[in-house]
Structures are given as structure tokens and as C-alpha cells.
Design an enzyme around this catalytic site. Sequence first.
Site, PDB file in Angstrom:
ATOM      1  N   SER A 124      22.953 102.121  39.397  1.00 48.88           N
ATOM      2  CA  SER A 124      23.958 101.600  40.260  1.00 48.88           C
ATOM      3  C   SER A 124      23.546 100.666  40.875  1.00 48.88           C
ATOM      4  O   SER A 124      22.564 100.385  41.565  1.00 48.88           O
ATOM      5  CB  SER A 124      24.498 102.833  40.951  1.00 48.88           C
ATOM      6  OG  SER A 124      25.340 102.543  41.754  1.00 48.88           O
ATOM      7  N   TYR A 150      22.662 110.753  46.306  1.00 49.17           N
ATOM      8  CA  TYR A 150      23.114 110.393  45.006  1.00 49.17           C
ATOM      9  C   TYR A 150      22.482 109.089  44.641  1.00 49.17           C
ATOM     10  O   TYR A 150      21.776 108.830  43.294  1.00 49.17           O
ATOM     11  CB  TYR A 150      24.674 110.059  44.918  1.00 49.17           C
ATOM     12  CG  TYR A 150      25.158 109.047  43.664  1.00 49.17           C
ATOM     13  CD1 TYR A 150      24.947 109.669  42.205  1.00 49.17           C
ATOM     14  CD2 TYR A 150      25.237 107.851  43.864  1.00 49.17           C
ATOM     15  CE1 TYR A 150      25.494 108.929  41.433  1.00 49.17           C
ATOM     16  CE2 TYR A 150      25.993 107.073  42.795  1.00 49.17           C
ATOM     17  CZ  TYR A 150      25.845 107.466  41.477  1.00 49.17           C
ATOM     18  OH  TYR A 150      26.288 106.554  40.459  1.00 49.17           O
ATOM     19  N   LYS A 154      19.371 107.830  41.827  1.00 42.30           N
ATOM     20  CA  LYS A 154      19.542 106.487  40.811  1.00 42.30           C
ATOM     21  C   LYS A 154      18.096 105.741  40.881  1.00 42.30           C
ATOM     22  O   LYS A 154      17.536 105.304  40.008  1.00 42.30           O
ATOM     23  CB  LYS A 154      20.674 105.517  40.978  1.00 42.30           C
ATOM     24  CG  LYS A 154      21.968 106.269  40.829  1.00 42.30           C
ATOM     25  CD  LYS A 154      21.953 106.396  39.191  1.00 42.30           C
ATOM     26  CE  LYS A 154      23.138 107.158  38.905  1.00 42.30           C
ATOM     27  NZ  LYS A 154      23.217 107.842  37.396  1.00 42.30           N
TER      28      LYS A 154
HETATM   29  P1  NAD Z   1      31.405 111.010  34.600  1.00 42.70           P
HETATM   30  O1  NAD Z   1      31.287 112.269  35.542  1.00 42.70           O
HETATM   31  O2  NAD Z   1      32.742 110.773  34.105  1.00 42.70           O
HETATM   32  O3  NAD Z   1      30.262 111.327  33.321  1.00 42.70           O
HETATM   33  C1  NAD Z   1      29.392 111.852  33.713  1.00 42.70           C
HETATM   34  C2  NAD Z   1      29.177 113.235  32.516  1.00 42.70           C
HETATM   35  O4  NAD Z   1      28.000 113.630  32.784  1.00 42.70           O
HETATM   36  C3  NAD Z   1      30.186 113.983  32.818  1.00 42.70           C
HETATM   37  O5  NAD Z   1      30.980 114.421  31.594  1.00 42.70           O
HETATM   38  C4  NAD Z   1      29.575 115.447  33.044  1.00 42.70           C
HETATM   39  O6  NAD Z   1      30.148 116.403  32.738  1.00 42.70           O
HETATM   40  C5  NAD Z   1      28.191 115.058  32.524  1.00 42.70           C
HETATM   41  N1  NAD Z   1      27.085 115.934  33.014  1.00 42.70           N
HETATM   42  C6  NAD Z   1      26.566 116.022  34.501  1.00 42.70           C
HETATM   43  N2  NAD Z   1      25.658 116.597  34.458  1.00 42.70           N
HETATM   44  C7  NAD Z   1      25.100 117.048  33.392  1.00 42.70           C
HETATM   45  C8  NAD Z   1      23.996 117.756  32.942  1.00 42.70           C
HETATM   46  N3  NAD Z   1      23.159 118.421  33.836  1.00 42.70           N
HETATM   47  N4  NAD Z   1      24.092 118.091  31.624  1.00 42.70           N
HETATM   48  C9  NAD Z   1      24.981 117.656  30.870  1.00 42.70           C
HETATM   49  N5  NAD Z   1      26.001 116.699  31.069  1.00 42.70           N
HETATM   50  C10 NAD Z   1      26.041 116.693  32.458  1.00 42.70           C
HETATM   51  O7  NAD Z   1      30.959 109.528  35.346  1.00 42.70           O
HETATM   52  P2  NAD Z   1      30.853 108.323  34.984  1.00 42.70           P
HETATM   53  O8  NAD Z   1      31.531 107.482  35.686  1.00 42.70           O
HETATM   54  O9  NAD Z   1      31.236 108.081  33.302  1.00 42.70           O
HETATM   55  O10 NAD Z   1      29.397 107.699  35.058  1.00 42.70           O
HETATM   56  C11 NAD Z   1      28.344 107.798  33.886  1.00 42.70           C
HETATM   57  C12 NAD Z   1      27.035 107.503  34.536  1.00 42.70           C
HETATM   58  O11 NAD Z   1      27.103 106.050  35.350  1.00 42.70           O
HETATM   59  C13 NAD Z   1      26.581 108.372  35.770  1.00 42.70           C
HETATM   60  O12 NAD Z   1      25.051 108.619  35.453  1.00 42.70           O
HETATM   61  C14 NAD Z   1      26.858 107.848  36.959  1.00 42.70           C
HETATM   62  O13 NAD Z   1      26.214 107.963  37.922  1.00 42.70           O
HETATM   63  C15 NAD Z   1      26.544 106.216  36.609  1.00 42.70           C
HETATM   64  N6  NAD Z   1      27.618 105.298  37.459  1.00 42.70           N
HETATM   65  C16 NAD Z   1      28.864 105.427  37.612  1.00 42.70           C
HETATM   66  C17 NAD Z   1      29.649 104.768  38.438  1.00 42.70           C
HETATM   67  C18 NAD Z   1      31.045 104.820  38.766  1.00 42.70           C
HETATM   68  O14 NAD Z   1      31.400 104.420  39.575  1.00 42.70           O
HETATM   69  N7  NAD Z   1      31.920 105.464  37.887  1.00 42.70           N
HETATM   70  C19 NAD Z   1      28.979 103.670  38.965  1.00 42.70           C
HETATM   71  C20 NAD Z   1      27.549 103.338  38.721  1.00 42.70           C
HETATM   72  C21 NAD Z   1      26.960 104.286  38.037  1.00 42.70           C
HETATM   73  C1  UD1 Z   2      30.338 104.177  46.580  1.00 40.89           C
HETATM   74  C2  UD1 Z   2      29.118 104.697  47.106  1.00 40.89           C
HETATM   75  C3  UD1 Z   2      27.849 104.102  46.119  1.00 40.89           C
HETATM   76  C4  UD1 Z   2      28.283 104.537  44.654  1.00 40.89           C
HETATM   77  C5  UD1 Z   2      29.784 104.137  44.174  1.00 40.89           C
HETATM   78  C6  UD1 Z   2      29.720 104.328  42.921  1.00 40.89           C
HETATM   79  C7  UD1 Z   2      29.414 105.260  49.605  1.00 40.89           C
HETATM   80  C8  UD1 Z   2      29.093 104.665  50.902  1.00 40.89           C
HETATM   81  N1  UD1 Z   2      28.802 104.273  48.413  1.00 40.89           N
HETATM   82  O1  UD1 Z   2      30.356 102.698  46.602  1.00 40.89           O
HETATM   83  O2  UD1 Z   2      26.768 104.555  46.591  1.00 40.89           O
HETATM   84  O3  UD1 Z   2      27.144 104.033  43.979  1.00 40.89           O
HETATM   85  O4  UD1 Z   2      30.467 104.652  45.067  1.00 40.89           O
HETATM   86  O5  UD1 Z   2      30.309 105.877  42.830  1.00 40.89           O
HETATM   87  O6  UD1 Z   2      30.133 105.981  49.364  1.00 40.89           O
HETATM   88  N2  UD1 Z   2      37.648 102.668  49.960  1.00 40.89           N
HETATM   89  C9  UD1 Z   2      38.695 102.821  50.824  1.00 40.89           C
HETATM   90  N3  UD1 Z   2      39.351 104.114  50.914  1.00 40.89           N
HETATM   91  C10 UD1 Z   2      39.005 105.331  49.917  1.00 40.89           C
HETATM   92  C11 UD1 Z   2      37.946 105.008  49.299  1.00 40.89           C
HETATM   93  C12 UD1 Z   2      37.182 103.576  48.905  1.00 40.89           C
HETATM   94  O7  UD1 Z   2      39.099 101.883  51.649  1.00 40.89           O
HETATM   95  O8  UD1 Z   2      39.589 106.253  50.056  1.00 40.89           O
HETATM   96  C13 UD1 Z   2      36.898 101.250  49.924  1.00 40.89           C
HETATM   97  C14 UD1 Z   2      35.392 101.417  50.533  1.00 40.89           C
HETATM   98  O9  UD1 Z   2      35.361 101.378  51.773  1.00 40.89           O
HETATM   99  C15 UD1 Z   2      34.952 100.182  49.862  1.00 40.89           C
HETATM  100  C16 UD1 Z   2      35.704 100.070  48.346  1.00 40.89           C
HETATM  101  O10 UD1 Z   2      36.987 100.903  48.713  1.00 40.89           O
HETATM  102  O11 UD1 Z   2      35.116  99.074  50.276  1.00 40.89           O
HETATM  103  C17 UD1 Z   2      35.119 100.664  47.394  1.00 40.89           C
HETATM  104  O12 UD1 Z   2      34.688 102.195  47.517  1.00 40.89           O
HETATM  105  P1  UD1 Z   2      33.905 102.968  46.462  1.00 40.89           P
HETATM  106  O13 UD1 Z   2      34.997 103.136  45.283  1.00 40.89           O
HETATM  107  O14 UD1 Z   2      33.559 104.174  46.927  1.00 40.89           O
HETATM  108  O15 UD1 Z   2      32.578 102.196  45.864  1.00 40.89           O
HETATM  109  P2  UD1 Z   2      31.471 101.667  46.868  1.00 40.89           P
HETATM  110  O16 UD1 Z   2      31.930 101.568  48.167  1.00 40.89           O
HETATM  111  O17 UD1 Z   2      31.180 100.194  46.259  1.00 40.89           O
END
Ligand code: NAD
Ligand code: UD1
Length: 334
Positions: A124, A150, A154
Site C-alpha cells: 500500500s 495496518y 505492510k
Molecule cells: P478484501 O478484504 O476485500 O480482501 C482480502 C481477503 O483476504 C478477504 O476476502 C478476506 O476474507 C481474506 N483474508 C483475510 N485474512 C485472511 C486469512 N487469515 N486467511 C485467509 N483469507 C484471509 O480487501 P481488498 O481491498 O481486496 O485488499 C486486498 C489486499 O490489498 C489486502 O492485503 C489489502 O491490505 C491490500 N490493499 C488494499 C487497499 C484498498 O484500499 N482496498 C489499498 C492498499 C492495499
Molecule cells: C487510508 C489509510 C491508509 C490505508 C488506505 C487504504 C488512514 C489515516 N489512512 O488512506 O493507511 O492504506 O486507507 O486502506 O486511515 N475521507 C473523508 N471521509 C470519510 C473517509 C475518508 O473525508 O469518511 C477522506 C480522507 O480524509 C482522505 C480521503 O477521503 O482525504 C481518502 O480516505 P481513505 O479512503 O480512508 O484513504 P486514505 O486516507 O488514502
Amino acid sequence: MKVLLTGGTGYIGSHTAIELIKLGYDVEIMDNLYNSKITVLDSIKKITGVKPKFYQVDLLDKEGMDKMFAVGNYDLVIHFAGLKAVGESVKKPLKYYENNVGGTINLLDCMKKYSVKKIIFSSSATVYGDQGVAELTEEMQTGVGITNPYGETKHVIEEILKDVAEADEKFEVAILRYFNPVGSHPSGLIGEDPNDIPNNLMPIIMKVYTGEIEKLKVYGNDYNTIDGTGVRDYIHVVDLAKGHVAVIQKMKPGVLFYNLGTGKGTSVLEMISAFEKASGRKLPYEIAGRRAGDLAEMYASPKKAEKELGWKTELTVEDAMNDTINYLNYLKEK
Ligand code: NAD
Ligand code: UD1
């Protein structure tokens, strides 16, 4: 090529499964279904014609993992599985370290035992912490100023993967640093449908639209940005999924790092207005105080991925909003 997707029924994993299957990869999925639903497999079948083999296994279940790897013959693992609720991670840090870090160690143990030498990891942009500049590039130092457990998981997993690659000269790692994934598959059949309490902007907007949450709280309108609200790099999940496919071709022994983002920042108010345009409805919101740990503005430099992977985002925030509305309509009718 046989590919195991951990967390493959989740939001990003399921979209990536579709892109891989379309290109003829043999995809298998493991997930404990903590934050996703098994019905996603039927949607993948509807879209691609193929229902991937599925194991309901927990990363922490060493025996279950071993059984799966014993018959898997995988060439590559794409490691999506993990917990991702930032707010919960602050309250329950050990749960996050155990699941994300402990789970990854179990996975790497199995890969070692069964000689699986390639892994792509879902990292991330949070690993960059606060760099003091908005545009983030891969060579910046990571791990300083991360504001929640979290994000720490990562960073720690990235370090573990580097060490494992250092210890085994045949090991191939690609670390993908996602910016802010949004949108859903254009079919409207899969999307983000979290079981946990969302704290990211897009899932909250979706819940305000469906009435599950009354109002969106905009966290701060006094930042030094285009309209005072936070600016992020929102990447369509289908573009993100394609980034994984692009990196597979380029993997080689050692560690690769890529930002997956658009290079363009969008403010919270711009996101609200794009959603209102796509839905044809006003979205109730109020301006609230800043959220602890938030940065004013961040976006990817996608140049390295563009140059080395030949990958570039093609879809816009508007596409993401339209696809999200399609998906919300599908969920309503289901
Ligand atoms: P998601 O929660 O939809 O998918 C993750 C999946 O992992 C889920 O289906 C969950 O059931 C499974 N899981 C969690 N713990 C597990 C375990 N111990 N054993 C087996 N399965 C398990 O999330 P996503 O948005 O698809 O994210 C996928 C990856 O990308 C994650 O590692 C997340 O941290 C990373 N990521 C997501 C975002 C985002 O904003 N969505 C941003 C940056 C990184
Ligand atoms: C957040 C996490 C980051 C994580 C990422 C993806 C924090 C401080 N950071 O990042 O660690 O990797 O999500 O999971 O939580 N916002 C609002 N109202 C809301 C929600 C969000 O105004 O209810 C704003 C936030 O202030 C930000 C933007 O929307 O400016 C995006 O927020 P968000 O989706 O939570 O992502 P990140 O802040 O990038």
C-alpha cells in the site's frame, strides 16, 4: 501457469482473478471468507465462463495450508489476503500483526517447502508515510511515519520479502504499492462489499447512498489543496487488476517494486460530485474535523510501472462511479 490467489474472493483479488482467467492462467483461490462471500465465485464464472477451484482455508491454519500446497503445484502466488480496516487495527494491533504478518510467514513457509518461487504482494502507498511531498516515487525511503498498525504490517511484510529474496537467489518478488482502489467490474457483478466496518471513502459513500449511513463526514476542508479537502490517487480496480498481470511477465530473481496509481489527485469534494453525477442524486455530507493520521495530498508517480511494465491506467474516476452504481443496483436486486 498455475496461480494461487490468497484472499482471492476479496475485492481486488476477485477482479484480478477475472483478468488472469481471461488470459488463460490456471487460477485457484484460497480465502477464509472473513471479509468476502463465496458467491463471488459464481460471479467470476458468469463473467469468464470458469469457476476457479476454491479452498476455504485460513493463512494461520498451517495444516490446511500445507494440504493445499501439497496438491497445488503452483508457479506463482498473488498474496492479497489480509485484514485492512485501519481503525480496527489501531484498537486491535495484535490481531493485525498476527493475521497479516504471521499469516504471510506461514504462506512463505509453505512456498519454501513446496518450492514455489514467485510471489506478488499487495502492499500500500501507506508504507511511504509522510514524505513532505505529494508525488510518491518507488525509491523514497519507506517505513517512517506510518500512522497505524495496518500500515506497519505492510511495511514489515515488505521487509520480510526482501530478506527471503536475499536468502534464496532463485526467489522472485514483486511488491505492488496500491494507491486508492475504487470502482467495480463493468458487468456490475462484483465489487467492494465489505463485511467489516468501512473507513475508506468509497465504501462509505456507497453506504450513504444505500441509506446504511446517514451522512458522509468530510474529514477537513482546511488543507492546502485545490478545495481544502484531502486529495488522493483513486485507481479503478480493473486497471489495478491489470497491473498484476503486467508484472507477471517481468518477474525475475530479486525484488521489484511498483506504484500502481494514476498519477492524478482527486479531492473528496470532487469525488462526491462525480458520484452525484453518476447516481443522479445528492449525497448528504457535512464537513467534520481532520482525521488523525491523514495527509493533505498524495498521489503516485506511475512512471516506473509505465516504463518497465508497459502498463498504464485507462479508466477514470467517472468510469469507477458508473461501475459502482451498476454494482449497487445489482446488490439491491439480488
Ligand atoms: P478484501 O478484504 O476485500 O480482501 C482480502 C481477503 O483476504 C478477504 O476476502 C478476506 O476474507 C481474506 N483474508 C483475510 N485474512 C485472511 C486469512 N487469515 N486467511 C485467509 N483469507 C484471509 O480487501 P481488498 O481491498 O481486496 O485488499 C486486498 C489486499 O490489498 C489486502 O492485503 C489489502 O491490505 C491490500 N490493499 C488494499 C487497499 C484498498 O484500499 N482496498 C489499498 C492498499 C492495499
Ligand atoms: C487510508 C489509510 C491508509 C490505508 C488506505 C487504504 C488512514 C489515516 N489512512 O488512506 O493507511 O492504506 O486507507 O486502506 O486511515 N475521507 C473523508 N471521509 C470519510 C473517509 C475518508 O473525508 O469518511 C477522506 C480522507 O480524509 C482522505 C480521503 O477521503 O482525504 C481518502 O480516505 P481513505 O479512503 O480512508 O484513504 P486514505 O486516507 O488514502
